[in-house]
Scaffold this motif. Structure first.
Motif, PDB file in Angstrom:
ATOM      1  N   LEU A 166      -1.974  -8.976  -1.744  1.00 48.76           N
ATOM      2  CA  LEU A 166      -1.401 -10.079  -0.967  1.00 48.76           C
ATOM      3  C   LEU A 166       0.087  -9.842  -0.721  1.00 48.76           C
ATOM      4  O   LEU A 166       0.637 -10.253   0.307  1.00 48.76           O
ATOM      5  CB  LEU A 166      -1.589 -11.404  -1.710  1.00 48.76           C
ATOM      6  CG  LEU A 166      -3.030 -11.874  -1.930  1.00 48.76           C
ATOM      7  CD1 LEU A 166      -3.042 -13.122  -2.810  1.00 48.76           C
ATOM      8  CD2 LEU A 166      -3.721 -12.151  -0.610  1.00 48.76           C
ATOM      9  N   LEU A 167       0.730  -9.192  -1.687  1.00 51.85           N
ATOM     10  CA  LEU A 167       2.169  -8.943  -1.597  1.00 51.85           C
ATOM     11  C   LEU A 167       2.486  -7.632  -0.894  1.00 51.85           C
ATOM     12  O   LEU A 167       3.544  -7.503  -0.277  1.00 51.85           O
ATOM     13  CB  LEU A 167       2.776  -8.939  -3.010  1.00 51.85           C
ATOM     14  CG  LEU A 167       2.431 -10.133  -3.907  1.00 51.85           C
ATOM     15  CD1 LEU A 167       3.103  -9.977  -5.270  1.00 51.85           C
ATOM     16  CD2 LEU A 167       2.858 -11.439  -3.253  1.00 51.85           C
ATOM     17  N   ILE A 168       1.593  -6.657  -1.031  1.00 46.25           N
ATOM     18  CA  ILE A 168       1.788  -5.331  -0.431  1.00 46.25           C
ATOM     19  C   ILE A 168       0.515  -4.993   0.348  1.00 46.25           C
ATOM     20  O   ILE A 168      -0.280  -4.144  -0.070  1.00 46.25           O
ATOM     21  CB  ILE A 168       2.061  -4.263  -1.518  1.00 46.25           C
ATOM     22  CG1 ILE A 168       3.030  -4.779  -2.588  1.00 46.25           C
ATOM     23  CG2 ILE A 168       2.648  -3.006  -0.890  1.00 46.25           C
ATOM     24  CD1 ILE A 168       3.181  -3.855  -3.780  1.00 46.25           C
ATOM     25  N   PRO A 169       0.266  -5.642   1.464  1.00 46.74           N
ATOM     26  CA  PRO A 169      -1.045  -5.568   2.130  1.00 46.74           C
ATOM     27  C   PRO A 169      -1.405  -4.208   2.699  1.00 46.74           C
ATOM     28  O   PRO A 169      -2.581  -3.912   2.866  1.00 46.74           O
ATOM     29  CB  PRO A 169      -0.938  -6.620   3.243  1.00 46.74           C
ATOM     30  CG  PRO A 169       0.525  -6.776   3.490  1.00 46.74           C
ATOM     31  CD  PRO A 169       1.185  -6.567   2.162  1.00 46.74           C
ATOM     32  N   ARG A 170      -0.445  -3.354   3.017  1.00 41.22           N
ATOM     33  CA  ARG A 170      -0.747  -2.078   3.666  1.00 41.22           C
ATOM     34  C   ARG A 170      -0.641  -0.896   2.708  1.00 41.22           C
ATOM     35  O   ARG A 170      -0.292   0.205   3.103  1.00 41.22           O
ATOM     36  CB  ARG A 170       0.172  -1.876   4.878  1.00 41.22           C
ATOM     37  CG  ARG A 170      -0.110  -2.839   6.025  1.00 41.22           C
ATOM     38  CD  ARG A 170       0.714  -2.472   7.236  1.00 41.22           C
ATOM     39  NE  ARG A 170       0.344  -3.274   8.390  1.00 41.22           N
ATOM     40  CZ  ARG A 170       0.895  -4.438   8.696  1.00 41.22           C
ATOM     41  NH1 ARG A 170       1.848  -4.935   7.926  1.00 41.22           N
ATOM     42  NH2 ARG A 170       0.493  -5.103   9.762  1.00 41.22           N
ATOM     43  N   ARG A 171      -0.942  -1.174   1.447  1.00 44.52           N
ATOM     44  CA  ARG A 171      -0.864  -0.086   0.473  1.00 44.52           C
ATOM     45  C   ARG A 171      -1.988  -0.230  -0.546  1.00 44.52           C
ATOM     46  O   ARG A 171      -2.400  -1.339  -0.884  1.00 44.52           O
ATOM     47  CB  ARG A 171       0.481  -0.137  -0.244  1.00 44.52           C
ATOM     48  CG  ARG A 171       0.646   0.980  -1.250  1.00 44.52           C
ATOM     49  CD  ARG A 171       1.961   0.880  -1.985  1.00 44.52           C
ATOM     50  NE  ARG A 171       1.901   1.683  -3.188  1.00 44.52           N
ATOM     51  CZ  ARG A 171       2.736   1.551  -4.202  1.00 44.52           C
ATOM     52  NH1 ARG A 171       3.686   0.652  -4.140  1.00 44.52           N
ATOM     53  NH2 ARG A 171       2.629   2.309  -5.268  1.00 44.52           N
ATOM     54  N   ASP A 172      -2.494   0.879  -1.048  1.00 43.46           N
ATOM     55  CA  ASP A 172      -3.482   0.873  -2.117  1.00 43.46           C
ATOM     56  C   ASP A 172      -2.793   0.415  -3.401  1.00 43.46           C
ATOM     57  O   ASP A 172      -1.845   1.054  -3.865  1.00 43.46           O
ATOM     58  CB  ASP A 172      -4.059   2.282  -2.288  1.00 43.46           C
ATOM     59  CG  ASP A 172      -5.160   2.324  -3.337  1.00 43.46           C
ATOM     60  OD1 ASP A 172      -5.486   1.268  -3.903  1.00 43.46           O
ATOM     61  OD2 ASP A 172      -5.685   3.422  -3.568  1.00 43.46           O
ATOM     62  N   THR A 173      -3.248  -0.687  -3.974  1.00 38.22           N
ATOM     63  CA  THR A 173      -2.572  -1.253  -5.145  1.00 38.22           C
ATOM     64  C   THR A 173      -3.368  -1.070  -6.437  1.00 38.22           C
ATOM     65  O   THR A 173      -2.970  -1.584  -7.482  1.00 38.22           O
ATOM     66  CB  THR A 173      -2.291  -2.752  -4.931  1.00 38.22           C
ATOM     67  OG1 THR A 173      -3.526  -3.416  -4.602  1.00 38.22           O
ATOM     68  CG2 THR A 173      -1.286  -2.967  -3.812  1.00 38.22           C
ATOM     69  N   LYS A 174      -4.486  -0.348  -6.370  1.00 31.83           N
ATOM     70  CA  LYS A 174      -5.311  -0.149  -7.565  1.00 31.83           C
ATOM     71  C   LYS A 174      -4.544   0.599  -8.655  1.00 31.83           C
ATOM     72  O   LYS A 174      -4.485   0.160  -9.817  1.00 31.83           O
ATOM     73  CB  LYS A 174      -6.587   0.603  -7.198  1.00 31.83           C
ATOM     74  CG  LYS A 174      -7.526   0.853  -8.372  1.00 31.83           C
ATOM     75  CD  LYS A 174      -8.781   1.567  -7.897  1.00 31.83           C
ATOM     76  CE  LYS A 174      -9.722   1.868  -9.055  1.00 31.83           C
ATOM     77  NZ  LYS A 174     -10.965   2.553  -8.591  1.00 31.83           N
ATOM     78  N   ALA A 175      -3.957   1.731  -8.286  1.00 34.70           N
ATOM     79  CA  ALA A 175      -3.219   2.521  -9.275  1.00 34.70           C
ATOM     80  C   ALA A 175      -2.017   1.748  -9.806  1.00 34.70           C
ATOM     81  O   ALA A 175      -1.714   1.803 -11.004  1.00 34.70           O
ATOM     82  CB  ALA A 175      -2.766   3.842  -8.655  1.00 34.70           C
ATOM     83  N   LEU A 176      -1.349   1.007  -8.921  1.00 40.33           N
ATOM     84  CA  LEU A 176      -0.193   0.224  -9.350  1.00 40.33           C
ATOM     85  C   LEU A 176      -0.610  -0.848 -10.357  1.00 40.33           C
ATOM     86  O   LEU A 176       0.064  -1.070 -11.369  1.00 40.33           O
ATOM     87  CB  LEU A 176       0.481  -0.419  -8.133  1.00 40.33           C
ATOM     88  CG  LEU A 176       1.669  -1.337  -8.415  1.00 40.33           C
ATOM     89  CD1 LEU A 176       2.766  -0.603  -9.182  1.00 40.33           C
ATOM     90  CD2 LEU A 176       2.231  -1.905  -7.101  1.00 40.33           C
TER      91      LEU A 176
END
Length: 239
Positions: A50-60
């Motif tokens: 929701l905060l970084i919609p255009r990035r893969d956030t799984k690893a983060l």
């Protein structure tokens, strides 16, 4: 662009957003079965997207859980700690703290202030945990109650170090009289995570109780909050 925010924009140029399928499956499981169907990293991943919609956030999400230990601890981390995490820019850090504040407000609003506060004990403990369990310094909080045990005021009286908060029993009673309160619930946190009371905790509680009793002021409990749970001095028969 603030430091770290460039990393948040890296996904803008991705030709094939491979993570969208996984993200949608997690979202559908959330919709059909609720948050209990998701692992901590999956729920955190959905929040981050929701905060970084255009990035893969799984690893983060997995990196943040590895660094801070639990889902709640990620949101409770200090902004400076979050800013050290690769992939979190200033905007995202601020938004994570906004989400934390919203969760704390939600927990507080579950307490029915029109009723005796002791009847909302479970909601009260949820509120204490959300506001105090992950603080890195000790806080001493007092709930001031009226004759019907309804809340008059909720105040943090002192903030100390990682393992000590100075509490002055006569100042506690002075503030109680100023508010015309007739009962108290004492609360403080142990940043170490262990909510077991120390001998100093017990002694301080008894000092406040002894001063309060002749004035018609009741100390209902002293609750200690830690990451691993909570302890009630009354339930331990130490009050």
């Amino acid at each position: 662009m603030p430091r770290g925010d460039k990393a948040e924009a890296d996904g803008l140029n991705e030709a094939t957003p491979h993570y969208l399928g996984h993200r949608e499956r997690a979202r559908q499981r959330f919709l059909s079965a609720g948050e209990q169907a998701l692992a901590d990293y999956e729920l955190l991943e959905l929040v981050l997207q929701l905060l970084i919609p255009r990035r893969d956030t799984k690893a983060l999400a997995k990196d943040l859980l590895a660094r801070f230990g639990t889902f709640s601890a990620v949101f409770a981390a200090q902004p400076a700690q979050l800013a050290q995490c690769k992939g979190l820019g200033d905007v995202t850090v601020t938004n994570l703290k906004i989400i934390q504040a919203a969760a704390q407000r939600f927990a507080r609003d579950q307490i029915d202030l029109k009723k005796p506060i002791l009847s909302s004990w479970s909601s009260l403990l949820d509120y204490f945990r959300s506001t105090m369990a992950y603080e890195d310094k000790e806080q001493f909080r007092i709930l001031f109650l009226d004759k019907k045990n309804r809340l008059i005021a909720d105040e943090v009286q002192q903030t100390g170090t990682v393992d000590h908060t100075p509490v002055y029993p006569r100042e506690v009673i002075k503030r109680t009289l100023e508010l015309s309160a007739t009962a108290l619930v004492l609360v403080h946190n142990h940043p170490s995570g262990d909510p077991s009371p120390s001998s100093a905790d017990v002694q301080m509680t008894r000092q406040i109780t002894e001063i309060a009793r002749p004035l018609g002021i009741t100390v209902h409990d002293h609750v200690i909050i830690g990451k691993s749970g909570h302890t009630s001095l009354r339930s331990l028969k130490l009050l």
